[in-house]
Scaffold this motif. Structure first.
Motif, short mmCIF file in Angstrom:
data_model
loop_
_atom_site.label_atom_id
_atom_site.label_comp_id
_atom_site.label_asym_id
_atom_site.label_seq_id
_atom_site.Cartn_x
_atom_site.Cartn_y
_atom_site.Cartn_z
N THR A 133 -6.56 7.90 -1.90
CA THR A 133 -6.12 7.57 -0.55
C THR A 133 -7.29 7.06 0.29
O THR A 133 -7.15 6.08 1.02
N ASP A 134 -8.44 7.70 0.15
CA ASP A 134 -9.64 7.24 0.88
C ASP A 134 -10.01 5.82 0.48
O ASP A 134 -10.53 5.06 1.31
N ALA A 135 -9.74 5.44 -0.77
CA ALA A 135 -10.05 4.09 -1.26
C ALA A 135 -8.88 3.13 -1.03
O ALA A 135 -8.91 1.99 -1.47
N GLN A 136 -7.84 3.62 -0.35
CA GLN A 136 -6.64 2.84 -0.04
C GLN A 136 -5.91 2.36 -1.30
O GLN A 136 -5.40 1.25 -1.36
N VAL A 137 -5.92 3.23 -2.31
CA VAL A 137 -5.22 2.95 -3.56
C VAL A 137 -4.17 4.03 -3.74
O VAL A 137 -4.47 5.22 -3.58
N LYS A 138 -2.95 3.62 -4.06
CA LYS A 138 -1.89 4.59 -4.31
C LYS A 138 -1.76 4.80 -5.82
O LYS A 138 -1.30 3.92 -6.53
N PRO A 139 -2.20 5.96 -6.31
CA PRO A 139 -2.16 6.19 -7.75
C PRO A 139 -0.79 6.65 -8.23
O PRO A 139 -0.01 7.21 -7.47
N CYS A 140 -0.53 6.41 -9.49
CA CYS A 140 0.61 7.01 -10.16
C CYS A 140 0.03 8.17 -10.96
O CYS A 140 -0.75 7.96 -11.90
N ILE A 141 0.36 9.39 -10.55
CA ILE A 141 -0.19 10.57 -11.21
C ILE A 141 0.69 10.93 -12.40
O ILE A 141 1.90 11.10 -12.26
N LEU A 142 0.07 11.02 -13.56
CA LEU A 142 0.77 11.38 -14.79
C LEU A 142 0.28 12.74 -15.25
O LEU A 142 -0.90 13.04 -15.14
N TRP A 143 1.18 13.55 -15.77
CA TRP A 143 0.80 14.86 -16.27
C TRP A 143 1.45 15.05 -17.62
O TRP A 143 2.62 14.72 -17.83
N THR A 144 0.68 15.56 -18.56
CA THR A 144 1.23 15.86 -19.88
C THR A 144 0.55 17.09 -20.45
O THR A 144 -0.55 17.45 -20.03
N GLU A 145 1.22 17.73 -21.37
CA GLU A 145 0.61 18.83 -22.12
C GLU A 145 0.28 18.31 -23.50
O GLU A 145 1.06 17.56 -24.09
N ALA A 146 -0.90 18.67 -23.98
CA ALA A 146 -1.32 18.21 -25.31
C ALA A 146 -2.39 19.12 -25.86
O ALA A 146 -3.15 19.72 -25.11
N THR A 147 -2.44 19.22 -27.16
CA THR A 147 -3.54 19.95 -27.79
C THR A 147 -4.70 19.00 -28.09
O THR A 147 -5.82 19.44 -28.22
N LEU A 184 -4.26 10.26 -15.36
CA LEU A 184 -3.67 11.17 -16.32
C LEU A 184 -4.36 12.52 -16.29
O LEU A 184 -5.58 12.61 -16.42
N ALA A 185 -3.57 13.56 -16.12
CA ALA A 185 -4.05 14.94 -16.21
C ALA A 185 -3.42 15.55 -17.46
O ALA A 185 -2.23 15.38 -17.70
N ILE A 186 -4.24 16.22 -18.24
CA ILE A 186 -3.76 16.79 -19.50
C ILE A 186 -3.95 18.30 -19.47
O ILE A 186 -5.06 18.78 -19.32
N GLY A 187 -2.86 19.03 -19.61
CA GLY A 187 -2.92 20.48 -19.66
C GLY A 187 -2.84 20.97 -21.09
O GLY A 187 -2.34 20.28 -21.97
N GLN A 188 -3.37 22.15 -21.31
CA GLN A 188 -3.26 22.78 -22.63
C GLN A 188 -1.86 23.35 -22.75
O GLN A 188 -1.34 23.94 -21.82
N ASN A 189 -1.25 23.18 -23.89
CA ASN A 189 0.12 23.63 -24.11
C ASN A 189 0.31 25.09 -23.70
O ASN A 189 -0.36 25.97 -24.23
N GLY A 190 1.20 25.32 -22.71
CA GLY A 190 1.58 26.67 -22.32
C GLY A 190 0.58 27.44 -21.49
O GLY A 190 0.78 28.62 -21.23
#
Length: 128
Positions: free
Chosen positions: A60-74, A34-40
Motif C-alpha cells: 500500500t505504501d508503494a501504491q501497489v495492490k497485491p493479490c495475497i495467496l496462501w497455501t499449505e505445503a510441506t 505467496l505465503a506458505i504455511g506448514q500443513n496443519g
C-alpha cells in the motif's frame, strides 16, 4: 508483467518484496504475494496472518495492490513453482539466505529448487 513474491516474513522475504516493488509499474503490472504455511500448524497460520498484514502495508505504501495467496505445503519450492504456473506469472522474486555450497548440497534450499525447476524466470535477491 506479472510478479510472484514468496514472502515468509524473514529479512530475506521482505527484501525480495522490496525489490519486486521497486520493479513494478503499478499502473500496468500485477503482484502476487505467496505465503506458505506448514500443513496443519496453527502457529504457522498466526505468523502468516501477521506477515501478510505487514506485506499488505508495504504494498500500500508503494501504491501497489497485491493479490495475497496462501497455501499449505510441506515443500515450499514445489508450491512456489506451482503457483507461478497457476497464476501465469512472468517473474518469481525470492530472497536468498546465502547458504554455503555444502549446506545447499546436503540440505538443499528453496531458492535453488525454484531456480532449477521453475517454468518462468526467477530473480533471487540477497539483503545488502
Amino acid at each position: 508483467m506479472r510478479f510472484l513474491v514468496a514472502n515468509d516474513g524473514s529479512v530475506h522475504g521482505v527484501h525480495a518484496l522490496q525489490r519486486a516493488l521497486s520493479l513494478i509499474d503499478a499502473a500496468h503490472d500485477e503482484l502476487f504475494v505467496l505465503a506458505i504455511g506448514q500443513n496443519g500448524s496453527q502457529a504457522s497460520e498466526l505468523a502468516l496472518d501477521s506477515n501478510m498484514e505487514a506485506t499488505y502495508s508495504m504494498c500500500t505504501d508503494a501504491q501497489v495492490k497485491p493479490c495475497i495467496l496462501w497455501t499449505e505445503a510441506t515443500d515450499p519450492g514445489v508450491a512456489i513453482c506451482e503457483s507461478a504456473v497457476r497464476h501465469e506469472v512472468d517473474l518469481v522474486v525470492l530472497g536468498g539466505r546465502g547458504h554455503s555450497t555444502l549446506h545447499r548440497v546436503l540440505v538443499g534450499s528453496t531458492s535453488d529448487y525454484v531456480m532449477n525447476n521453475s517454468a518462468v524466470s526467477v530473480m533471487i535477491t540477497c539483503p545488502p
